[in-house]
Design a protein around this motif. Structure first.
Motif, PDB file in Angstrom:
ATOM      1  N   LEU A 177      -0.104 -26.735 -43.963  1.00 16.39           N
ATOM      2  CA  LEU A 177      -0.749 -27.897 -44.580  1.00 16.39           C
ATOM      3  C   LEU A 177      -2.027 -27.450 -45.293  1.00 16.39           C
ATOM      4  N   ARG A 178      -2.534 -28.327 -46.165  1.00 20.39           N
ATOM      5  CA  ARG A 178      -3.805 -28.022 -46.843  1.00 20.39           C
ATOM      6  C   ARG A 178      -4.968 -28.482 -45.986  1.00 20.39           C
ATOM      7  N   GLY A 179      -5.078 -27.959 -44.794  1.00 22.50           N
ATOM      8  CA  GLY A 179      -6.140 -28.363 -43.875  1.00 22.50           C
ATOM      9  C   GLY A 179      -5.726 -28.005 -42.463  1.00 22.50           C
ATOM     10  N   THR A 180      -6.709 -27.913 -41.576  1.00 23.20           N
ATOM     11  CA  THR A 180      -6.435 -27.478 -40.208  1.00 23.20           C
ATOM     12  C   THR A 180      -6.298 -28.676 -39.274  1.00 23.20           C
ATOM     13  N   VAL A 181      -5.149 -28.738 -38.574  1.00 21.57           N
ATOM     14  CA  VAL A 181      -4.911 -29.800 -37.607  1.00 21.57           C
ATOM     15  C   VAL A 181      -4.469 -29.160 -36.298  1.00 21.57           C
ATOM     16  N   VAL A 182      -5.115 -29.530 -35.203  1.00 20.87           N
ATOM     17  CA  VAL A 182      -4.734 -29.026 -33.889  1.00 20.87           C
ATOM     18  C   VAL A 182      -4.291 -30.199 -33.033  1.00 20.87           C
ATOM     19  N   LYS A 183      -3.095 -30.062 -32.483  1.00 21.31           N
ATOM     20  CA  LYS A 183      -2.554 -31.098 -31.604  1.00 21.31           C
ATOM     21  C   LYS A 183      -2.827 -30.688 -30.156  1.00 21.31           C
ATOM     22  N   SER A 184      -3.619 -31.465 -29.468  1.00 15.05           N
ATOM     23  CA  SER A 184      -3.869 -31.207 -28.051  1.00 15.05           C
ATOM     24  C   SER A 184      -2.831 -31.954 -27.221  1.00 15.05           C
ATOM     25  N   HIS A 185      -2.553 -31.464 -26.044  1.00 14.16           N
ATOM     26  CA  HIS A 185      -1.587 -32.118 -25.151  1.00 14.16           C
ATOM     27  C   HIS A 185      -2.056 -33.533 -24.833  1.00 14.16           C
ATOM     28  N   GLY A 186      -1.110 -34.462 -24.780  1.00  6.31           N
ATOM     29  CA  GLY A 186      -1.446 -35.859 -24.517  1.00  6.31           C
ATOM     30  C   GLY A 186      -2.142 -36.054 -23.179  1.00  6.31           C
ATOM     31  N   SER A 187      -1.799 -35.210 -22.205  1.00  6.09           N
ATOM     32  CA  SER A 187      -2.370 -35.375 -20.865  1.00  6.09           C
ATOM     33  C   SER A 187      -3.506 -34.387 -20.610  1.00  6.09           C
ATOM     34  N   ALA A 188      -4.073 -33.826 -21.685  1.00  5.03           N
ATOM     35  CA  ALA A 188      -5.118 -32.807 -21.517  1.00  5.03           C
ATOM     36  C   ALA A 188      -6.381 -33.400 -20.894  1.00  5.03           C
ATOM     37  N   ASP A 189      -7.038 -32.632 -20.024  1.00  2.00           N
ATOM     38  CA  ASP A 189      -8.322 -33.033 -19.472  1.00  2.00           C
ATOM     39  C   ASP A 189      -9.441 -32.386 -20.299  1.00  2.00           C
ATOM     40  N   ALA A 190     -10.686 -32.439 -19.789  1.00  2.00           N
ATOM     41  CA  ALA A 190     -11.836 -31.926 -20.555  1.00  2.00           C
ATOM     42  C   ALA A 190     -11.650 -30.451 -20.937  1.00  2.00           C
ATOM     43  N   THR A 191     -11.159 -29.635 -19.982  1.00  2.00           N
ATOM     44  CA  THR A 191     -10.952 -28.212 -20.267  1.00  2.00           C
ATOM     45  C   THR A 191      -9.931 -28.034 -21.386  1.00  2.00           C
ATOM     46  N   GLY A 192      -8.876 -28.815 -21.332  1.00  2.00           N
ATOM     47  CA  GLY A 192      -7.820 -28.725 -22.334  1.00  2.00           C
ATOM     48  C   GLY A 192      -8.298 -29.136 -23.717  1.00  2.00           C
ATOM     49  N   VAL A 193      -8.976 -30.273 -23.790  1.00  2.00           N
ATOM     50  CA  VAL A 193      -9.448 -30.753 -25.090  1.00  2.00           C
ATOM     51  C   VAL A 193     -10.491 -29.784 -25.642  1.00  2.00           C
TER      52      VAL A 193
END
Lengths: 332, 332
Positions: B274-290
């Motif tokens: 894509l023409r830009g950076t997108v990061v998908k975090s896990h839906g159930s991620a906690d603070a460490t994950g995000v």
């Protein structure tokens, strides 16, 4: 073989291999000596043989002769640790596909959270593709295997996809879903819908249906994951004096765990859709592994499994041709 | 967000969400208060929203606005924990595909035995199919990601298949193999041939290329395997007084292991193409994950990663059209 013979008085062996090599080995083992017939061969199919070459040049090899002995009724099932591709190619030539089957499948028992401890997954690599009608027949054949192998009366079937919602995945999967749902009564299973990779281990289903490409990648990825975790656990336990003591205490727990997920204990991919029972044991299997594969072949042969499957699939194929195997069947 | 802000002085946030909810939360956190701009929205895209519906009705939602802020240059990267399908659909509409890319891909860092601790795998679910030309572009994009994400100068690329021999697998994979091998110089990678599921963890390659259906099933199967082993290990350790003591001693070792394969620490599928950076975090991620997902987005945005990939793929696409990206290139 010796392990199997000790555990099972009813079993008999026809061993296809070089007599000069195997005769002394068998004679040294009392459990085997009086119920093993050795059929001498002068060639073998090597592990890296291309299936097409094995077909052309494999005649008279141990693999060829073992399958021929099932074809002629001398043996009731064949077990081989040889090349999967070659074994499948020769099996299809010698034993032929069961009526109504266009594509065979390899089914494995997969460690799961279900009470039986395992789910059935197929196809894990007989063929790299499967259309909707093939996937329906995999469901029928897999359900028969789950009934015999896991003792589940009415197996719950999931179709492997990238999401559980009905609109997900490739078009042929949505088509297969309709066919499988319509064949619930005929196949003696319950269709649970699409499942994802993590559901292979779940209590939601007993049987996971997929094409041989996806199934093979999933199986080897699971083996790779388990192997990585095993290595890292070992490293973690060797890390310090303190953790070494922990390892000592944990030894029995860990060996119990290892036994539970030991791939050797479920060694044996079963070839489904042929006019005869063939079990493929892992190429690097040890005595425990080969014994598990032999036991599986024995149980299946005794239960008239291949014939039962053939009948189910044949009626499924007829229903499919009549349009009765599809989604419409539900409304009847 | 707070974790990321504490660790990183250079980071700034544009938070798209309901102001009434987020304002008090942000104001309570000194690390965030002076560098977070909250952009109020009155709707969100739910986790189970169909991508097509999200596209039609998502305008003005937090997801839509976050991607628009990347499009307009207000933000340099977007991070979302929302539905993958909706996020991809809106990303493609707002950010558009990079020149020469026909199909985007989602890449993840996958625990491995390599010194970096991880390999790159793509596509893990942007699309359910990929033809040979797509797989070539995945290799080029994935190699760029491996250079930035794993700091490997010349990533070794493997193409996921059901065997390592050249004759294995589907026809489009053999075609893709020729294309990828021909683009080694252009893509700045080394092509290692076909790999199997177990090789995703290996030191043989740094990058594994596959279609989004197979990659998604492999990823979820690996997560399922790890989760089953974790559960069974826990059960094993709780089994007796003796094993509980073992668990106590092993605690630090096991937590070290858990940290190594903690999915939260590599949380974040990166959308490539894509023409830009997108990061998908896990839906159930906690603070460490995000926080891990935010850090990844920050590192990639800073390195001009998206622009670098676009240039590589564009030149790859030109070479492909000229027939120079194919197997012939090797003979020139």
């Amino acid at each position: 073989m010796e392990k199997s013979a000790r555990k099972n008085d009813d079993i008999k062996f026809v061993l296809h291999g070089q007599k000069a090599v195997f005769e002394p080995l068998v004679e040294r083992r009392p459990a085997l000596a009086d119920r093993t017939e050795i059929v001498d061969v002068d060639k073998i199919v090597s592990m890296d043989e291309k299936p097409s070459r094995a077909l052309r040049q494999g005649k008279g090899s141990s693999m060829w002769n073992a399958l021929e002995s099932v074809e002629t009724g001398v043996a009731e099932a064949a077990v081989s640790c040889g090349s999967t591709g070659a074994l499948m190619a020769i099996s299809m030539l010698r034993l032929r596909l069961a009526e109504g089957v266009d594509r065979p499948a390899i089914a494995v028992l997969w460690p799961s959270r279900n009470p039986a401890g395992y789910n059935v997954v197929l196809d894990v690599g007989a063929d790299v593709r499967a259309d909707a009608a093939d996937l329906l027949k995999f469901a029928i054949m897999g359900a028969a295997y789950a009934r015999h192998g896991l003792d589940v009366a009415r197996p719950r079937v999931g179709l492997l996809n990238v999401g559980t919602e009905d609109h997900k995945g490739r078009a042929e999967l949505r088509e297969a879903a309709a066919l499988i749902e319509g064949a619930e009564g005929l196949g003696g299973f319950e269709y649970m819908g699409f499942v994802e990779g993590a559901d292979i281990f779940s209590t939601r289903v007993d049987l996971i249906v997929t094409d041989g490409f996806t199934g093979n990648v999933a199986l080897k990825t699971a083996e790779g994951t388990a192997s990585l975790i095993r290595d890292l656990t070992g490293q973690a336990f060797r890390h310090s004096w303190f953790s070494r003591v922990g390892a000592l205490f944990a030894l029995t727990s860990l060996s119990r765990l290892r036994k539970r997920i030991d791939p050797r204990r479920v060694n044996g991919g079963v070839f489904l859709g042929l006019r005869g029972t063939v079990v493929k044991s892992h190429g690097s299997a040890d005595a425990t592994g080969v014994s598990a594969a032999i036991k599986l072949a024995f149980v299946l042969a005794k239960s008239g499994f291949a014939e039962g499957i053939a009948a189910r699939v044949a009626s499924g194929a007829v229903a499919l041709q009549d349009g009765g195997g599809g989604g419409e069947a539900k409304a009847q």
